[in-house]
Design an enzyme around this catalytic site. Structure first.
Site, PDB file in Angstrom:
ATOM      1  CD  GLU A   1      -0.444  -5.121   6.332  1.00 57.83           C
ATOM      2  OE1 GLU A   1      -0.382  -5.710   5.235  1.00 57.83           O
ATOM      3  OE2 GLU A   1      -0.794  -3.931   6.448  1.00 57.83           O
TER       4      GLU A   1
ATOM      5  CG  HIS B   1      -3.322  -3.114   4.088  1.00 61.30           C
ATOM      6  ND1 HIS B   1      -2.335  -2.454   4.794  1.00 61.30           N
ATOM      7  CD2 HIS B   1      -3.973  -2.176   3.386  1.00 61.30           C
ATOM      8  CE1 HIS B   1      -2.398  -1.168   4.525  1.00 61.30           C
ATOM      9  NE2 HIS B   1      -3.382  -0.963   3.671  1.00 61.30           N
TER      10      HIS B   1
ATOM     11  CB  CYS C   1      -0.995  -0.070   1.155  1.00 63.12           C
ATOM     12  SG  CYS C   1      -2.479   0.845   0.808  1.00 63.12           S
TER      13      CYS C   1
HETATM   14  N1  GLN Z   1      -3.844   6.286   1.118  1.00 62.93           N
HETATM   15  C1  GLN Z   1      -2.538   6.001   1.666  1.00 62.93           C
HETATM   16  C2  GLN Z   1      -1.481   6.844   0.984  1.00 62.93           C
HETATM   17  O1  GLN Z   1      -1.724   7.393  -0.041  1.00 62.93           O
HETATM   18  C3  GLN Z   1      -2.188   4.552   1.531  1.00 62.93           C
HETATM   19  C4  GLN Z   1      -3.176   3.742   2.302  1.00 62.93           C
HETATM   20  C5  GLN Z   1      -2.591   2.584   3.002  1.00 62.93           C
HETATM   21  O2  GLN Z   1      -1.390   2.391   3.076  1.00 62.93           O
HETATM   22  N2  GLN Z   1      -3.478   1.838   3.558  1.00 62.93           N
HETATM   23  O3  GLN Z   1      -0.397   6.938   1.503  1.00 62.93           O
END
Ligand code: GLN
Length: 184
Positions: free
Chosen positions: A161, A159, A75
């Site tokens: 994890e 995610h 992410c």
């Molecule tokens: N929206 C977050 C970002 O742009 C990422 C979201 C996440 O890591 N769950 O950094």
């Protein structure tokens, strides 16, 4: 196997717990010198702007560029590895690209070479808009890549994890094992 988890902000505890469950030694990384002696590194999800700012502040940006082991970014971690940030993975990523209504959701994903579906937890997830020629897609959602590999890098827009399913972390540890043997 000693795996670092970048621990300046975000879901680093969950990653460390999963790595330990799989028998790896997990250490939290906040300082450049803590990258020394690691076999691999996880860059967790969280807020990429916050993580980027703290990384710069702690001198971790340069240290990360020098790090030669396998890296797993989830992410926000994927965003930080893209062309517009550390430029270590040849992908173009759009932040928060699923819109307000569906900003966070779960979906079953098809994992490359595995008949068992993988539950993906997406939280204000980024979307991969473009991939370079060296990038392999390991899982897709509605025809868009959500898990990718380029050489020693694995990135996920979801995610892994946050579920009980350890398969993505297992793949990362396999990569670490391969790289460690090659280097030895
Ligand atoms: N929206 C977050 C970002 O742009 C990422 C979201 C996440 O890591 N769950 O950094």
């Amino acid at each position: 196997m000693k795996i670092g988890v970048l621990a300046v902000q975000g879901n680093f505890r969950e990653h460390a717990a999963m790595l330990r469950r799989l028998g790896a030694e997990a250490v939290e990384v906040r300082l450049p010198e803590e990258l020394e002696g690691l076999d691999g590194l996880v860059i967790p999800g969280g807020e990429s702007t916050a993580i980027a700012r703290l990384m710069r502040l702690y001198g971790l940006e340069e240290a990360l560029r020098r790090f030669v082991g396998p890296v797993f970014g989830t992410c926000a971690g994927m965003i930080l590895l893209d062309r517009n940030h550390l430029d270590l993975v040849d992908i173009e990523v759009d932040r928060n690209a699923y819109g307000r209504q569906v900003a966070s959701f779960e979906a079953d994903l098809e994992l490359d070479g595995d008949p068992e579906p993988l539950r993906g937890v997406f939280i204000r997830a980024p979307r991969v808009r473009e991939t370079g020629p060296g990038v392999d897609v390991l899982a897709e959602l509605d025809g868009e890549p959500v898990l990718l590999r380029q050489g020693r890098f694995i990135v996920a827009s979801f995610h892994p994890e946050l579920t009980d399913d350890t398969r993505v972390h297992e793949r990362f540890l396999e990569l670490v094992r391969e790289e460690t043997n090659v280097g030895a």
